[in-house]
Design an enzyme around this catalytic site. Structure first.
Site, mmCIF file in Angstrom:
data_model
loop_
_atom_site.group_PDB
_atom_site.id
_atom_site.type_symbol
_atom_site.label_atom_id
_atom_site.label_comp_id
_atom_site.label_asym_id
_atom_site.label_seq_id
_atom_site.Cartn_x
_atom_site.Cartn_y
_atom_site.Cartn_z
ATOM 1 N N THR A 27 0.854 -1.188 0.000
ATOM 2 C CA THR A 27 0.000 0.000 0.000
ATOM 3 C C THR A 27 0.891 1.240 0.000
ATOM 4 O O THR A 27 2.105 1.160 0.184
ATOM 5 C CB THR A 27 -0.909 0.050 1.246
ATOM 6 O OG1 THR A 27 -0.088 0.161 2.414
ATOM 7 C CG2 THR A 27 -1.768 -1.196 1.352
ATOM 8 N N VAL A 86 7.608 -2.355 7.108
ATOM 9 C CA VAL A 86 7.618 -0.892 7.084
ATOM 10 C C VAL A 86 8.213 -0.401 5.769
ATOM 11 O O VAL A 86 9.356 -0.704 5.437
ATOM 12 C CB VAL A 86 8.402 -0.325 8.279
ATOM 13 C CG1 VAL A 86 8.420 1.206 8.215
ATOM 14 C CG2 VAL A 86 7.787 -0.791 9.594
ATOM 15 N N LYS A 87 7.434 0.368 5.060
ATOM 16 C CA LYS A 87 7.832 0.874 3.741
ATOM 17 C C LYS A 87 8.459 2.256 3.912
ATOM 18 O O LYS A 87 7.829 3.170 4.462
ATOM 19 C CB LYS A 87 6.601 0.935 2.842
ATOM 20 C CG LYS A 87 6.860 0.947 1.359
ATOM 21 C CD LYS A 87 5.523 0.791 0.637
ATOM 22 C CE LYS A 87 5.698 0.761 -0.862
ATOM 23 N NZ LYS A 87 4.369 0.690 -1.529
ATOM 24 N N VAL A 88 9.689 2.401 3.426
ATOM 25 C CA VAL A 88 10.474 3.615 3.654
ATOM 26 C C VAL A 88 10.981 4.138 2.308
ATOM 27 O O VAL A 88 11.459 3.356 1.482
ATOM 28 C CB VAL A 88 11.684 3.311 4.578
ATOM 29 C CG1 VAL A 88 12.512 4.558 4.811
ATOM 30 C CG2 VAL A 88 11.205 2.717 5.900
#
Length: 221
Positions: A27, A86-88
């Protein structure tokens, strides 16, 4: 190859999960906004709802762009569910955040990758996934498949455990070509996944089988 679906739409996620081939979900803030999910608590509740549907691997993106805030936000997201990745973003503070989060055992997905150098430094920092954006490279007449091939070579050269997550996938041939090049994961819309199953000869062959069966059954009466 793992199949992720790139959406925040719960019905589409359920449909992909029911198909039996779904390995995860990605997402981003744009996808959340598309579904009308606004406000911190609503976003958190939506991530929890997604985690309730799938078996693993739900990429939830931080909104912050400075190191301290990304750490705080990333740790909070990771606590929501063990399935959260966790998207960074691929920025300087993002690389630092990936290093910190990975040292704490928190899985990370480095997003907005457009070069092999970016993928290399993200892997060096300990990213669980790197996400090269194929479709957006196509949009500027750049060969995204060459980027996948280059990243695969580099990661294999140095035995990086970071997985290549082909993102911005828009159709079935994107998926097939990424699989041929050794991408570990693809993420795309439900329509691209469903399109893999379609072929006119399959449709006409099945129609012929059914017609022949019906003809034989009628003759046997």
């Amino acid at each position: 190859m793992k199949f992720f679906i790139d959406t925040a739409n719960l019905d589409e996620i359920r449909a992909a999960q029911d198909l039996g081939v779904l390995d995860g979900v990605t997402t981003n803030p744009s996808l959340m906004a598309k579904e009308g999910i606004t406000g911190e608590q609503n976003v958190i509740n939506h991530y929890k709802a997604i985690c309730d549907i799938v078996d693993a691997n739900v990429s939830a993106e931080v909104i912050s762009t400075d190191y301290e805030s990304m750490i705080k936000e990333g740790e909070a997201l990771a606590k929501l569910d063990p399935k959260i990745v966790v998207k960074v973003p691929m920025i300087k503070d993002g690389v630092k955040a990936i290093k910190y989060l990975s040292s704490k055992g928190i899985r990370t997905n480095c997003t907005l990758i457009f070069s092999a150098g970016q993928a290399l430094i993200a892997a060096k920092a300990g990213a669980s996934y790197v996400s090269p954006f194929l479709g957006r490279l196509d949009d500027i007449s750049t060969d995204g498949f060459q980027l996948i091939e280059d990243i695969r070579l580099i990661f294999d050269n140095y035995q990086y455990e970071t997985e290549i997550l082909a993102a911005s996938v828009r159709g079935p041939m994107h998926i097939v070509n990424c699989a041929k090049l050794g991408a570990d994961v693809m993420t795309g819309p439900l329509s691209a996944i469903l399109a893999l199953m379609k072929h006119p000869l399959t449709d006409s062959g099945l129609a012929q089988f059914l017609a022949d069966h019906a003809k034989a059954a009628a003759a046997a009466k």
